[in-house]
Design a protein around this motif. Structure first.
Motif, PDB file in Angstrom:
ATOM      1  N   GLU A  54      54.877 -88.809  20.796  1.00 14.41           N
ATOM      2  CA  GLU A  54      53.582 -88.439  20.237  1.00 14.41           C
ATOM      3  C   GLU A  54      52.720 -87.835  21.333  1.00 14.41           C
ATOM      4  O   GLU A  54      52.604 -88.396  22.437  1.00 14.41           O
ATOM      5  CB  GLU A  54      52.872 -89.653  19.643  1.00 14.41           C
ATOM      6  N   PHE A  55      52.090 -86.725  21.017  1.00 15.91           N
ATOM      7  CA  PHE A  55      51.178 -86.078  21.949  1.00 15.91           C
ATOM      8  C   PHE A  55      49.746 -86.427  21.555  1.00 15.91           C
ATOM      9  O   PHE A  55      49.273 -86.044  20.491  1.00 15.91           O
ATOM     10  CB  PHE A  55      51.412 -84.568  21.947  1.00 15.91           C
ATOM     11  N   VAL A  78      52.305 -89.222  25.204  1.00 16.13           N
ATOM     12  CA  VAL A  78      51.495 -88.549  26.212  1.00 16.13           C
ATOM     13  C   VAL A  78      50.041 -88.782  25.839  1.00 16.13           C
ATOM     14  O   VAL A  78      49.635 -88.509  24.708  1.00 16.13           O
ATOM     15  CB  VAL A  78      51.790 -87.036  26.274  1.00 16.13           C
ATOM     16  N   GLU A  79      49.245 -89.312  26.766  1.00 15.06           N
ATOM     17  CA  GLU A  79      47.844 -89.639  26.485  1.00 15.06           C
ATOM     18  C   GLU A  79      46.984 -89.368  27.726  1.00 15.06           C
ATOM     19  O   GLU A  79      47.285 -89.850  28.817  1.00 15.06           O
ATOM     20  CB  GLU A  79      47.720 -91.111  26.075  1.00 15.06           C
ATOM     21  N   PHE A 101      48.220 -82.638  28.198  1.00 21.35           N
ATOM     22  CA  PHE A 101      49.366 -81.879  27.683  1.00 21.35           C
ATOM     23  C   PHE A 101      49.763 -80.772  28.644  1.00 21.35           C
ATOM     24  O   PHE A 101      50.941 -80.461  28.814  1.00 21.35           O
ATOM     25  CB  PHE A 101      49.024 -81.223  26.337  1.00 21.35           C
ATOM     26  N   THR A 113      58.950 -84.764  17.279  1.00 17.56           N
ATOM     27  CA  THR A 113      57.719 -84.641  18.057  1.00 17.56           C
ATOM     28  C   THR A 113      56.566 -84.589  17.066  1.00 17.56           C
ATOM     29  O   THR A 113      56.688 -83.999  15.994  1.00 17.56           O
ATOM     30  CB  THR A 113      57.706 -83.374  18.924  1.00 17.56           C
ATOM     31  N   ILE A 115      51.988 -84.817  16.434  1.00 19.94           N
ATOM     32  CA  ILE A 115      50.612 -84.851  16.914  1.00 19.94           C
ATOM     33  C   ILE A 115      49.732 -85.135  15.711  1.00 19.94           C
ATOM     34  O   ILE A 115      49.963 -84.610  14.617  1.00 19.94           O
ATOM     35  CB  ILE A 115      50.245 -83.525  17.612  1.00 19.94           C
ATOM     36  N   VAL A 130      50.101 -75.928  23.290  1.00 18.23           N
ATOM     37  CA  VAL A 130      50.462 -77.202  22.653  1.00 18.23           C
ATOM     38  C   VAL A 130      51.544 -76.976  21.596  1.00 18.23           C
ATOM     39  O   VAL A 130      52.482 -77.771  21.474  1.00 18.23           O
ATOM     40  CB  VAL A 130      49.227 -77.879  22.040  1.00 18.23           C
ATOM     41  N   LEU A 133      54.757 -76.764  23.347  1.00 17.38           N
ATOM     42  CA  LEU A 133      55.205 -78.074  23.818  1.00 17.38           C
ATOM     43  C   LEU A 133      55.839 -78.869  22.681  1.00 17.38           C
ATOM     44  O   LEU A 133      56.912 -79.476  22.848  1.00 17.38           O
ATOM     45  CB  LEU A 133      54.013 -78.828  24.401  1.00 17.38           C
ATOM     46  N   LEU A 134      55.195 -78.880  21.526  1.00 13.53           N
ATOM     47  CA  LEU A 134      55.748 -79.578  20.360  1.00 13.53           C
ATOM     48  C   LEU A 134      57.122 -79.023  19.997  1.00 13.53           C
ATOM     49  O   LEU A 134      58.048 -79.778  19.673  1.00 13.53           O
ATOM     50  CB  LEU A 134      54.809 -79.428  19.161  1.00 13.53           C
ATOM     51  N   CYS A 137      59.940 -79.689  22.938  1.00 17.62           N
ATOM     52  CA  CYS A 137      60.387 -81.073  23.104  1.00 17.62           C
ATOM     53  C   CYS A 137      61.127 -81.619  21.883  1.00 17.62           C
ATOM     54  O   CYS A 137      61.659 -82.722  21.929  1.00 17.62           O
ATOM     55  CB  CYS A 137      59.189 -81.971  23.419  1.00 17.62           C
TER      56      CYS A 137
END
Length: 210
Positions: A54-55, A78-79, A101, A113, A115, A130, A133-134, A137
């Motif tokens: 989870e982003f 990721v936080e 991110f 993945t 968000i 972003v 990235l989603l 990954c």
């Protein structure tokens, strides 16, 4: 404090992000998230999700919901907010990266993945990063769950400007990656009698297999 690229990152990494934690914890919120993820997971073939990241996980309520539904799933997060990341890291078996991110990189891919309620707070000029990235990954599924608007619009957020943006995030994602197809979508209403939650619209997508 770390130097961030955008004002939105500074906002969520700082005191406002700490206050957000206090407003969004509790059993009712976890119950609503579990109900929401039960709907989403039911759209998938059984046994397909062995790993997920989870982003923007905050304290990890979405991950707790997933763990209830998929007890054996391997979870990562990721936080950006250090306090939230520490709380999330207390969940057994969850690997947490306390990063923006834009500072996160990994060679690992995940079955899912996702968000949720985070793209709305990302600087619009950085959304494509972003999205990338989603996509990068994920080895199969991508979930986007956000406030929806057919066209981009900014909304005042608790007295702050440039901190909340609505648009068709999933539509932009699928336009960017033509090998992604929509599997299902839905809406969770804040007046739901059993599991009220913010008016989020979710979109479950899959990379097309060749």
């Amino acid at each position: 404090m770390q130097n961030y690229e955008t004002e939105q990152e500074k906002f969520w990494a700082g005191e406002f992000g700490n206050e957000y934690i206090k407003r969004n914890a509790g059993g009712k919120t976890l119950a609503a998230k579990t109900a929401l993820f039960a709907k989403i997971i039911s759209c998938l073939p059984g046994g397909d999700i062995g790993s997920s990241i989870e982003f923007g996980a905050n304290i990890g309520l979405n991950l707790m919901a997933l763990r209830r539904l998929l007890p054996d799933v391997r979870l990562s997060a990721v936080e950006i907010n250090a306090e939230a990341a520490a709380r999330c890291g207390e969940i057994p078996g969850v690997r947490v990266y306390n990063n923006s991110f834009f500072d996160f990189s990994s060679d690992e891919t995940f079955d899912l993945t996702f968000i949720s309620g985070v793209l709305i707070h990302v600087n619009p000029d950085k959304l494509n990063e972003v999205y990338d990235l989603l996509y990068r990954c994920s080895n199969r599924y991508i979930l986007i769950s956000e406030y929806y608007n057919p066209t981009p619009v900014e909304v005042n957020y608790r007295g702050f400007s440039d901190k909340l943006f609505k648009r068709d995030f999933a539509g932009e994602f699928m336009d960017r990656f033509t090998d992604v197809q929509l599997l299902d979508y839905g809406f969770q209403y804040h007046r739901d009698k059993n599991f009220p939650i913010d008016d989020v619209t979710w979109f479950l997508m899959e990379k097309k297999r060749t």
